[in-house]
Design a protein around this motif. Structure first.
Motif, PDB file in Angstrom:
ATOM      1  N   GLU A   1       0.792  -1.237   0.000  1.00 13.01           N
ATOM      2  CA  GLU A   1       0.000   0.000   0.000  1.00 13.01           C
ATOM      3  C   GLU A   1       0.826   1.290   0.000  1.00 13.01           C
ATOM      4  O   GLU A   1       0.297   2.354  -0.286  1.00 13.01           O
ATOM      5  CB  GLU A   1      -0.922   0.050   1.235  1.00 13.01           C
ATOM      6  CG  GLU A   1      -0.178   0.406   2.526  1.00 13.01           C
ATOM      7  CD  GLU A   1      -1.081   0.625   3.738  1.00 13.01           C
ATOM      8  OE1 GLU A   1      -2.306   0.592   3.609  1.00 13.01           O
ATOM      9  OE2 GLU A   1      -0.519   0.830   4.826  1.00 13.01           O
ATOM     10  N   TYR A   2       2.126   1.217   0.351  1.00 14.64           N
ATOM     11  CA  TYR A   2       2.807   2.452   0.767  1.00 14.64           C
ATOM     12  C   TYR A   2       3.204   3.387  -0.371  1.00 14.64           C
ATOM     13  O   TYR A   2       3.594   4.534  -0.113  1.00 14.64           O
ATOM     14  CB  TYR A   2       4.010   2.147   1.660  1.00 14.64           C
ATOM     15  CG  TYR A   2       5.318   1.981   0.948  1.00 14.64           C
ATOM     16  CD1 TYR A   2       5.589   0.848   0.200  1.00 14.64           C
ATOM     17  CD2 TYR A   2       6.301   2.969   1.010  1.00 14.64           C
ATOM     18  CE1 TYR A   2       6.777   0.698  -0.455  1.00 14.64           C
ATOM     19  CE2 TYR A   2       7.505   2.820   0.360  1.00 14.64           C
ATOM     20  CZ  TYR A   2       7.739   1.691  -0.385  1.00 14.64           C
ATOM     21  OH  TYR A   2       8.921   1.550  -1.038  1.00 14.64           O
ATOM     22  N   GLN A   3       3.121   2.948  -1.615  1.00 10.52           N
ATOM     23  CA  GLN A   3       3.423   3.854  -2.715  1.00 10.52           C
ATOM     24  C   GLN A   3       2.129   4.411  -3.298  1.00 10.52           C
ATOM     25  O   GLN A   3       1.230   3.627  -3.591  1.00 10.52           O
ATOM     26  CB  GLN A   3       4.208   3.115  -3.816  1.00 10.52           C
ATOM     27  CG  GLN A   3       5.628   2.778  -3.417  1.00 10.52           C
ATOM     28  CD  GLN A   3       6.572   3.953  -3.510  1.00 10.52           C
ATOM     29  OE1 GLN A   3       6.139   5.112  -3.571  1.00 10.52           O
ATOM     30  NE2 GLN A   3       7.870   3.682  -3.475  1.00 10.52           N
ATOM     31  N   PRO A   4       2.001   5.698  -3.507  1.00 12.04           N
ATOM     32  CA  PRO A   4       2.992   6.741  -3.297  1.00 12.04           C
ATOM     33  C   PRO A   4       2.790   7.558  -2.024  1.00 12.04           C
ATOM     34  O   PRO A   4       3.518   8.508  -1.809  1.00 12.04           O
ATOM     35  CB  PRO A   4       2.751   7.644  -4.509  1.00 12.04           C
ATOM     36  CG  PRO A   4       1.266   7.571  -4.722  1.00 12.04           C
ATOM     37  CD  PRO A   4       0.836   6.198  -4.264  1.00 12.04           C
ATOM     38  N   LEU A   5       1.835   7.206  -1.157  1.00 10.91           N
ATOM     39  CA  LEU A   5       1.489   8.139  -0.085  1.00 10.91           C
ATOM     40  C   LEU A   5       1.960   7.722   1.306  1.00 10.91           C
ATOM     41  O   LEU A   5       1.647   8.383   2.288  1.00 10.91           O
ATOM     42  CB  LEU A   5      -0.025   8.398  -0.084  1.00 10.91           C
ATOM     43  CG  LEU A   5      -0.573   9.055  -1.362  1.00 10.91           C
ATOM     44  CD1 LEU A   5      -2.074   9.253  -1.264  1.00 10.91           C
ATOM     45  CD2 LEU A   5       0.114  10.392  -1.625  1.00 10.91           C
ATOM     46  N   GLY A   6       2.687   6.607   1.411  1.00 18.55           N
ATOM     47  CA  GLY A   6       3.215   6.214   2.716  1.00 18.55           C
ATOM     48  C   GLY A   6       2.358   5.183   3.419  1.00 18.55           C
ATOM     49  O   GLY A   6       1.316   4.745   2.910  1.00 18.55           O
ATOM     50  N   PRO A   7       2.776   4.772   4.609  1.00 15.37           N
ATOM     51  CA  PRO A   7       2.066   3.729   5.354  1.00 15.37           C
ATOM     52  C   PRO A   7       0.687   4.221   5.809  1.00 15.37           C
ATOM     53  O   PRO A   7       0.528   5.376   6.176  1.00 15.37           O
ATOM     54  CB  PRO A   7       2.952   3.490   6.584  1.00 15.37           C
ATOM     55  CG  PRO A   7       4.243   4.191   6.310  1.00 15.37           C
ATOM     56  CD  PRO A   7       3.944   5.279   5.345  1.00 15.37           C
TER      57      PRO A   7
END
Lengths: 433, 433
Positions: free
Chosen positions: B251-257
Motif C-alpha cells: 500500500e505504501y506507494q505513493p502516499l506512505g504507510p
C-alpha cells in the motif's frame, strides 16, 4: 444500496424563510445542511436555509421538535456536531423531517422565526471537532496525471485499481473556509540543485477535494462492511488540501506527504447530509474494461446503482489585480464527483478493513478530484503540467502556481431534472506572504 | 542548549514510599513520571513512586503544594495531562520540586500517604488526549537496513541527511500498554503473485520507538526555533508502532504507510519528563564525516552537547510455549536512543518549520530505534532480514514474524555513574488472532 426519497426531497416544497425559494440558491428547503456559527462568542449548531441560519438547539428549546428529532436537536447543544453525528441515520432523518416541516411554507411558527440569524453576517467555525483527518487518492485522472510527471512510463501504480490509496493527514491544521493561508516555508531542492534550501514555497497549489464526516464510528478491531458504510457517513463538504509542491517532491519518499500539506487544509462550513444528496446518487463510475475484480471487502459488483454522487465542482481564482479592477473570480476548472474511481463507501470500508477505529467527526477526503481533460484538473500541478504551461487569465496575467494575494474559491452543487438544486456554499482561502 | 541539574536530581535522595529506594526500581524519587490511572472508574493523574502512585489532584486538594506547584497540580484535576502539559517548563519544574519534597525521606505527611494507591493493582490509561500522532524516521541504521531491502544499490534516500523525515500516524488507535493487539486483516500481494489477496497479515512486526508528548503548542503559521524546542517537550515514553509488513509493502506507494500501522500503536503508561532526563542528556550522535551542513532551522552545530538522550532500550519476546513452560520473556534486541541521527529537538523544530500547529498532548515518535548491528535492530523486519533468517529462541522455537499469542515487551532505562537510575516502565502487547 437502495436510496429512498421522502417528503423532504419533494422539489415542490418551498420555505417561508427569505431567500430559500430563489432560483440558484445553495440552501433551499431540500438541502438543510449543518454548520457551526458564532453567536455572542459561543459556537452554535445551525442549519442554513435561504439567507438565514436556524439555531438548532434554540429551536429545540422553543419546543419545535418532538421524539427522536428533539433528541437529535438537543445533541446540538454543545455547539459542535459530533454528538449529533454519533446518533446515526434514524435520528438524522427524524431531525431533517422536523426541520423540513418547521421551515416549509405553512409550517411557520413564531418561535422558529426568533431562532433565525442572518447568514451573511454569521461567522462560521469548524463544524466538528475533527479528531482524525484521512486523505484518499481516488481520482484515476489525478493519479495518472500526477504520476506521469514522476514516472512517464508507468504513471499509475499497480495498487491503484485494487484498493483506494490513502494517507493520514494533519487534523490540527484543518480550518474553516475563509481562514487566510500563510505561504509556508519549507525545505526543498530546486531542479538541478545538489543541495536543498529553506524558504517560502515557490510552488503553492490547491487541491479540489470532497470530504465526508464520519457519523457513528466503529470499535478498534472491528471492520465496517461495504453495505453498512452509508450508515457511518453523516454528510459531505468541500475540502481544499493546500499543497506546497516543491516541499512535497523533496520530502515525500519514502513516507508520503508531510509538511507539504500540514500547514493548512480548508473545509467549507456547511455539511450537506447524505440524506439531502439522495436525489443525486448515481451509479458508481465505470472502472473500465481492464478493471480487476475487487476483493470482497471492496466489491460493489452486486449493486453499483447508487455508489456515485452527481456533484458538480468548480474552482475560481481571483488575483489581487483582478480584485483591484473589480473583476470577478475566474472559473479556472470544473469537474464532477461522480467520476471518481472509488466511492466514498469503498473508502470507508477500506479504512476500517484492518480494524482501524473511526470516530464521529473524523474527516475523510477524496483526494484531488480531476476529470480527464486539463480543464477538469483539480490542481495547478496538473493544469499547468507541473508549472511548464502557465494558466492564462483573461486580464493578461498568468499563473504557474499561486502568488501572494491570490484567492481560490471552490463551489459545489447538485442539480438534475426532477429534483431541487442544492449547493455546498463556498470553500475559500487567500494566500498571504 | 544548557541543561541544569537541581536538588530533584540529587542521587542521594531517598523516599519514604515503599519500593522507591530499591536497587533497579524504575521509579525512584529522582524520576517522578506522570500517567493516568483509573480510580473508582474515573481517570486520575498520578505520579509513579516506588510501588505506589500518588494521586496528584488529591494531594493538591490536601494542601500538599503551594504557588506554581499548586496551580500545576490543580491542572491535573481533569484526569488528563493535557492541561499540565500546556503550562510549560516553569510550572512543571515547580510541581516536580513540590513532589520531590513531599515524597522524599523526611518530607512525609499523613495527608500525602492517604493519596497513594498501589501501583501493581492500578489500571493505567492513555496519559493524554492525543489529538495528533506524528511518526518520524530518525535512525540511520533503520533507514539503511529497511531501505536496503527495497533499494539494494541506494538504501538511504537523498533527503535523509538533510531533514528528519516523518509522516502523520493515526491518533485514534494509539492505546496504552497492555491493550491486546488484534492481528489485522488487510490487502497485500504475495511475492510472485500477480493479484493481491485479503486476509490476516502474515508479517506481523513490532517497531521499537521513543515518543515525546508536546507541551505548549504553537499557533498555526508560527514556527518554533531549534533553541526553543526543549520548552515545548513535556516528556518521553516508549512506543510500539505495530506494523503489518505485507500490507505496508503493497500500500505504501505513493502516499506512505496507512492501514499497515493504523490498527494499533501502543504507548507505555508513564511519561518521563524532560527534566527527569536532564542527567542523561548527552551530545547528539556524531553524524559522520560525510554529513552535509544543515539548513538554519535544523542546524545544531553551535551546541550539540545535550542534543542526545542516553536511554537504553530493550525488546523482550515471550511465545505462548515459553509462557506455558514458565520461561521468562527473552531479550531479543537492545539499542540506545543516543545514537539517533536526528534529535527530538530537531524533530520538533522541523515539524513546525512550515507553520504546522502542534497541540499540547500531541504524540511525536522517533521511528524505529535501531543500532548498527542486527542484535540492535528495532524490528523483526531488520532482525530477520525481511523474514529470511528467522530468529532462534532458546527453547528451539523460531520466529520470522510474530505469531498469535506472542507478547512483545519494551523496557527503557537511563543509568550512568553519579546519577540515580530511572526507568520508563514497560510497553507491552500480546498478539491475538
Amino acid at each position: 444500496m437502495p436510496v429512498e426519497l421522502n417528503e423532504t426531497h419533494d422539489p415542490l416544497l418551498t420555505s417561508w424563510v427569505a431567500g430559500a425559494n430563489e432560483a440558484g440558491t445553495d440552501f433551499p428547503i431540500q438541502n438543510l445542511p449543518y454548520g457551526v456559527f458564532a453567536r455572542a462568542g459561543k459556537p452554535r449548531v445551525g442549519v442554513a436555509i435561504g439567507d438565514s441560519i436556524l439555531d438548532v438547539a434554540e429551536a429545540a428549546q422553543a419546543g419545535s421538535f418532538t421524539g427522536m428529532a428533539e433528541v437529535s436537536a438537543k445533541a446540538c447543544q454543545s455547539g459542535q456536531l459530533n454528538a449529533l453525528m454519533e446518533l446515526g441515520p434514524d435520528y438524522w432523518a427524524a431531525l431533517r423531517l422536523g426541520l423540513s416541516r418547521l421551515l416549509r411554507q405553512g409550517g411557520a411558527t413564531k418561535a422558529a422565526e426568533s431562532c433565525l440569524v442572518d447568514r451573511k453576517c454569521a461567522q462560521m467555525r469548524l463544524p466538528a471537532s475533527i479528531s482524525n483527518f484521512t486523505d484518499f487518492y481516488t481520482s484515476i485522472h489525478h493519479a495518472t496525471n500526477a504520476g506521469r510527471m514522476m514516472r512517464p512510463d508507468a504513471p499509475l501504480l499497480p495498487n491503484f485499481k485494487h484498493m483506494p490509496i490513502a494517507y493520514h493527514g494533519r487534523a490540527s491544521s484543518v480550518a474553516v473556509s475563509g481562514t487566510s493561508v500563510r505561504r509556508p516555508k519549507g525545505q526543498s531542492r530546486a531542479k538541478n540543485a545538489s543541495l536543498p534550501s529553506y524558504g517560502p514555497t515557490q510552488r503553492m497549489d490547491f487541491e479540489l477535494e470532497v470530504g465526508f464526516y464520519v457519523g457513528p464510528g466503529n470499535a478498534i478491531g472491528e471492520t465496517v462492511a461495504l453495505a453498512d458504510a452509508p450508515g457511518h457517513i453523516f454528510g459531505l463538504s468541500l475540502v481544499n488540501d493546500w499543497s506546497a509542491r516543491d516541499i512535497q517532491s523533496w520530502e515525500y519518499q519514502p513516507l508520503g506527504p508531510f509538511l507539504a500539506k500540514s500547514f493548512l487544509t480548508s473545509v467549507s462550513p456547511w455539511i450537506v447530509t447524505l440524506e439531502a444528496l439522495a436525489p443525486f446518487r448515481v451509479a458508481a463510475a465505470d472502472r473500465g474494461r481492464d478493471a480487476p475484480d475487487l476483493l470482497a471487502h471492496l466489491d460493489d459488483a452486486q449493486d453499483r446503482t447508487h455508489g456515485g454522487i452527481h456533484l458538480q465542482l468548480e474552482v475560481f481564482l481571483q488575483t489581487p489585480k483582478m480584485r483591484g479592477a473589480g473583476i470577478s473570480p475566474e472559473r479556472i476548472s470544473g469537474s464532477n464527483f461522480d467520476g471518481q474511481y472509488w466511492t466514498i463507501f469503498q473508502m470507508l470500508a477500506h479504512h476500517t478493513s484492518n480494524g482501524c477505529n473511526l470516530l464521529a467527526g473524523d474527516l475523510v477526503a477524496s483526494g484531488t478530484v480531476s476529470g480527464s481533460g486539463l480543464s477538469e484538473a483539480g490542481c495547478l500541478l496538473e493544469m499547468t503540467l507541473g508549472g511548464t504551461r502557465p494558466l492564462a487569465l483573461p486580464n493578461g496575467e498568468t499563473r504557474s502556481f499561486l502568488e501572494d494575494g491570490d484567492e481560490i474559491l471552490f463551489r459545489g452543487f447538485c442539480e438534475r431534472t426532477g429534483a431541487a438544486r442544492i449547493g455546498f456554499g463556498e470553500c475559500a482561502g487567500r494566500i498571504e506572504g
